[in-house]
Design a protein around this motif. Structure first.
Motif, PDB file in Angstrom:
ATOM      1  N   THR A  71       0.447  -1.207   0.231  1.00 58.26           N
ATOM      2  CA  THR A  71       0.158  -0.081   0.422  1.00 58.26           C
ATOM      3  C   THR A  71       0.779   1.149  -0.174  1.00 58.26           C
ATOM      4  O   THR A  71       2.156   1.543   0.509  1.00 58.26           O
ATOM      5  CB  THR A  71      -0.608  -0.027   0.865  1.00 58.26           C
ATOM      6  OG1 THR A  71      -0.368   0.334   2.156  1.00 58.26           O
ATOM      7  CG2 THR A  71      -1.743  -1.160   1.032  1.00 58.26           C
ATOM      8  N   THR A  82      -2.968   0.757  -4.374  1.00 57.21           N
ATOM      9  CA  THR A  82      -2.252  -0.787  -4.118  1.00 57.21           C
ATOM     10  C   THR A  82      -1.344  -0.551  -4.878  1.00 57.21           C
ATOM     11  O   THR A  82      -1.758  -1.066  -6.664  1.00 57.21           O
ATOM     12  CB  THR A  82      -3.438  -1.271  -3.457  1.00 57.21           C
ATOM     13  OG1 THR A  82      -4.147  -0.931  -2.609  1.00 57.21           O
ATOM     14  CG2 THR A  82      -3.192  -2.664  -3.531  1.00 57.21           C
ATOM     15  N   TYR A 130      -8.452  -9.958   0.580  1.00 49.95           N
ATOM     16  CA  TYR A 130      -8.233  -8.492   0.650  1.00 49.95           C
ATOM     17  C   TYR A 130      -8.984  -7.652   0.602  1.00 49.95           C
ATOM     18  O   TYR A 130      -8.920  -6.514   0.726  1.00 49.95           O
ATOM     19  CB  TYR A 130      -6.554  -8.858  -0.259  1.00 49.95           C
ATOM     20  CG  TYR A 130      -5.231  -7.491   0.115  1.00 49.95           C
ATOM     21  CD1 TYR A 130      -5.102  -6.932   1.010  1.00 49.95           C
ATOM     22  CD2 TYR A 130      -5.715  -6.286  -0.360  1.00 49.95           C
ATOM     23  CE1 TYR A 130      -3.977  -5.965   1.767  1.00 49.95           C
ATOM     24  CE2 TYR A 130      -5.278  -5.036  -0.694  1.00 49.95           C
ATOM     25  CZ  TYR A 130      -4.115  -5.188   0.309  1.00 49.95           C
ATOM     26  OH  TYR A 130      -3.981  -4.238   0.897  1.00 49.95           O
ATOM     27  N   ASN A 134     -10.431  -4.135   1.883  1.00 50.15           N
ATOM     28  CA  ASN A 134      -9.196  -2.380   0.683  1.00 50.15           C
ATOM     29  C   ASN A 134      -9.962  -2.859  -0.847  1.00 50.15           C
ATOM     30  O   ASN A 134      -9.317  -3.254  -1.466  1.00 50.15           O
ATOM     31  CB  ASN A 134      -7.445  -3.216   0.598  1.00 50.15           C
ATOM     32  CG  ASN A 134      -7.779  -3.390   2.538  1.00 50.15           C
ATOM     33  OD1 ASN A 134      -7.158  -2.412   2.975  1.00 50.15           O
ATOM     34  ND2 ASN A 134      -7.530  -4.553   2.633  1.00 50.15           N
TER      35      ASN A 134
END
Length: 383
Positions: A71, A82, A130, A134
Motif C-alpha cells: 500500500t 495498492t 484482501y 480494501n
C-alpha cells in the motif's frame, strides 16, 4: 491516476520471485526494501500463496508465495494506491511450453489459457479476502513472465468485481493469455496497460496462434533474433531490470501501437526462404494463419473453439485440411503459409507436395516445437 515508473514496476516484478519461500519462517525481499520509501509491505499478512500450473503440485496442493501486496505511504507519491506483484513458476514443464493448451472461462467471461486460469484460481480466494476489505483507490498489477499472465488475469478479475476502480497492468516478458476478444476487452476496460518486452524474448510469442496480446507494446530492447537469454530479469543480456530501469517513465519507452493479429498477411510459397527465426516472422506467421481463416470464413469457428478430446491444433489442422479442398486460391495461400513455417522452424529443404491432415499437423507441430524449445530454455533460466 499516477502511473508506476518502469523502475518501480520492474522492482516489484523482481520482488515477486523473492517471496516464493520463507527464510527462517519469514518472507524476505531485498527488492521490496528498495521500494519502502513509497510502499508498505506487510510480509506477515500480505503474501498470497498459490499452487503452480504443474499437475504434481496441484495433486499434492503444494503452495508457495505467489504474490505480494503493498500500500502506498501517505508521505509518498502513491498515497491511497495498492500494488500487487505476482510471480510465475520457474519450471520448464510449465504450461507456457505446452503449445497444445486448453481454454477455460476467465473473469471477463471470455476464454483464456486454462493453465494460467488454474493457477490464478488457486490464489483468488486470498485475493478476494484482501480486496473485499480494501476496495478503494487505484490498483497496479505487476508481473514478469508467467507472473505477467497472472497479473493480467488479476487485473481483469478486479475490474469485474470492482468496476470503476482504476486498475493498471504492467507486464515484462509475459505470454499471451487469450484470443483477440479477450485481449481487446482487457485493453478497453483497464485504466492503463504497459506490456513491456524485449524483441528477442520467446515467451511473449507463446502460446501460439490464435492467442494474441493486448494493444500496445513497450519495447525495452529491439534485438530481433529469438534468444532465451532475452527473457531473464537480471544481467545485461539484456535483462529486464537493466532495460526498464534506464527509463524514467513509460512515456520515454518506444511504444508499438499496432495490432499484429489485425495485419493482413498472405504469403507466396516461392518466397518462403525470406522467413527467419525472428520475432518479426513469428508475428507474421500468426497473422498469416488468422488472415487465411478470415478469408475462408472459418475464423469465428476457431475463436469460439473449446478443446475436448482433441488438442487445439488437432482441430486447427482439421480446418486447414478442409481449406485445402476449397475452391479458389486458398490452397496456394495455405501452401505459402506452411512453406514459410517450415523455413522459420529450420526445415527449409522440405518441399510441400500434398496438404493432407497428417502433413499439415506435422508442420504445425515442428513450428510450435521450435518456439517451445526456446521458451522452455527461457523458463529454465529463471531458476
Amino acid at each position: 491516476m499516477r502511473d508506476l515508473t518502469p523502475q518501480i514496476a520492474v522492482k516489484l516484478a523482481e520482488a515477486a520471485y523473492e517471496i516464493k519461500d520463507k527464510v527462517g519462517g519469514v518472507y524476505e525481499s531485498d527488492a521490496l526494501d528498495l521500494l519502502s520509501r513509497d510502499f508498505d509491505f506487510n510480509l506477515s499478512n500480505n503474501v498470497v500463496q498459490g499452487t503452480s500450473g504443474s499437475l504434481m503440485e496441484h495433486i499434492f496442493k503444494h503452495k508457495t508465495g505467489f504474490a505480494v501486496i503493498g500500500t502506498g505511504k501517505k508521505s509518498g507519491d502513491y498515497n491511497g494506491h495498492t500494488v500487487i506483484a505476482l510471480r510465475g513458476t520457474a519450471n520448464k514443464r510449465d504450461v507456457v511450453t505446452d503449445m497444445h493448451c486448453g481454454l477455460s472461462t476467465s473473469a471477463n467471461n471470455l476464454p483464456a489459457h486454462a493453465g494460467f486460469n488454474k493457477t490464478f484460481n488457486s490464489i483468488k480466494p486470498a485475493l478476494e479476502g484482501y480486496f473485499t476489505k480494501n476496495s478503494s483507490g487505484p490498483v497496479h498489477c505487476v508481473g514478469h513472465s508467467l507472473g505477467g499472465a497472472l497479473a493480467h488475469l488479476t487485473a481483469n478479475w478486479l475490474h469485474s468485481k470492482q468496476n470503476g476502480r482504476p486498475i493498471s497492468l504492467y507486464t515484462f516478458g509475459a505470454p499471451r493469455v487469450g484470443y483477440a476478444g479477450f485481449a481487446d476487452k482487457t485493453s478497453n476496460s483497464l485504466h492503463r496497460v504497459f506490456r513491456c518486452t524485449h524483441s528477442a524474448d520467446p515467451i511473449p510469442l507463446v502460446p501460439f496462434w490464435p492467442f494474441v496480446h493486448t494493444e500496445g507494446e513497450y519495447t525495452l530492447n529491439a534485438a530481433p533474433n529469438i534468444n532465451a537469454q532475452a527473457h531473464r530479469m537480471a544481467g545485461n543480456s539484456p535483462g529486464y531490470i537493466n532495460t526498464a530501469s534506464s527509463f524514467k517513465s513509460f512515456a520515454a519507452v518506444n511504444k508499438r501501437s499496432e495490432h499484429w493479429h489485425k495485419e493482413q498477411v498472405r504469403l507466396d510459397y516461392e518466397k518462403r526462404h525470406q522467413a527467419s527465426f525472428t520475432s518479426k516472422w513469428a508475428h507474421r506467421l500468426g497473422a498469416a494463419l488468422i488472415t487465411l481463416l478470415k478469408d475462408t470464413g472459418l475464423l469465428y469457428e476457431v475463436q469460439h473453439m473449446i478443446t475436448g478430446s482433441l488438442t487445439f491444433y488437432d482441430k486447427v489442422a482439421l480446418l486447414l485440411t478442409k481449406i485445402a479442398h476449397m475452391p479458389g486460391n486458398f490452397a496456394e495461400q495455405q501452401k505459402g503459409m506452411l512453406g514459410h513455417m517450415l523455413v522459420f522452424a529450420g526445415k527449409p529443404g522440405i518441399v510441400i507436395t500434398d496438404l493432407s491432415y497428417k502433413f499439415i499437423r506435422w508442420v504445425l507441430s515442428v513450428t510450435l516445437d521450435k518456439v517451445a524449445q526456446v521458451a522452455g530454455s527461457a523458463i529454465s533460466l529463471l531458476k
